[in-house]
Design a protein around this motif. Structure first.
Motif, PDB file in Angstrom:
ATOM      1  N   ARG A  73       0.843  -1.197   0.000  1.00 38.66           N
ATOM      2  CA  ARG A  73       0.000   0.000   0.000  1.00 38.66           C
ATOM      3  C   ARG A  73       0.871   1.238   0.000  1.00 38.66           C
ATOM      4  N   SER A  74       0.315   2.308  -0.525  1.00 36.71           N
ATOM      5  CA  SER A  74       0.999   3.592  -0.410  1.00 36.71           C
ATOM      6  C   SER A  74       0.760   4.136   0.998  1.00 36.71           C
ATOM      7  N   ILE A  75       1.516   5.150   1.373  1.00 37.79           N
ATOM      8  CA  ILE A  75       1.306   5.792   2.665  1.00 37.79           C
ATOM      9  C   ILE A  75      -0.102   6.377   2.729  1.00 37.79           C
ATOM     10  N   ALA A  76      -0.558   6.975   1.632  1.00 37.95           N
ATOM     11  CA  ALA A  76      -1.905   7.563   1.599  1.00 37.95           C
ATOM     12  C   ALA A  76      -2.968   6.489   1.806  1.00 37.95           C
ATOM     13  N   GLU A  77      -2.814   5.336   1.165  1.00 36.53           N
ATOM     14  CA  GLU A  77      -3.778   4.243   1.345  1.00 36.53           C
ATOM     15  C   GLU A  77      -3.787   3.758   2.793  1.00 36.53           C
ATOM     16  N   TYR A  78      -2.604   3.602   3.368  1.00 35.28           N
ATOM     17  CA  TYR A  78      -2.520   3.174   4.759  1.00 35.28           C
ATOM     18  C   TYR A  78      -3.156   4.212   5.684  1.00 35.28           C
TER      19      TYR A  78
END
Length: 85
Positions: free
Chosen positions: A69-74
């Motif tokens: 996952r990207s940081i934004a998704e997390y």
């Protein structure tokens, strides 16, 4: 990821506050951490700021079998779980 992007992902303002190493060290020892531990924590964050982990690798996918996952998704995933605290 910028402060603005992280703030948008979690739904409230996130601010980055740079704390000089000497102030961080004083704060940690002031909380009762032993000098050696406080120094190691400050050194670890100094290394991170210098970019020691500024790379990508495929170990998440190899270990989990899923795309990372990207940081934004997390941030979007974790935000609701932290909002009740």
């Amino acid at each position: 990821m910028t402060e603005k992007e992280l703030s948008s992902a979690v739904g409230h303002r996130i601010a980055y506050v740079a704390i000089p190493d000497d102030e961080a060290l004083a704060g940690l020892t002031g909380l009762g951490l032993p000098d050696w531990l406080a120094e190691q924590i400050v050194a670890a964050f100094r290394s991170l700021r210098a970019g020691v982990n500024a790379y990508t690798a495929d170990w998440v996918q190899r270990l989990t079998g899923r795309e990372p996952r990207s940081i934004a998704e997390y941030a979007r995933w974790i935000a609701p779980q932290l909002s009740d605290r």
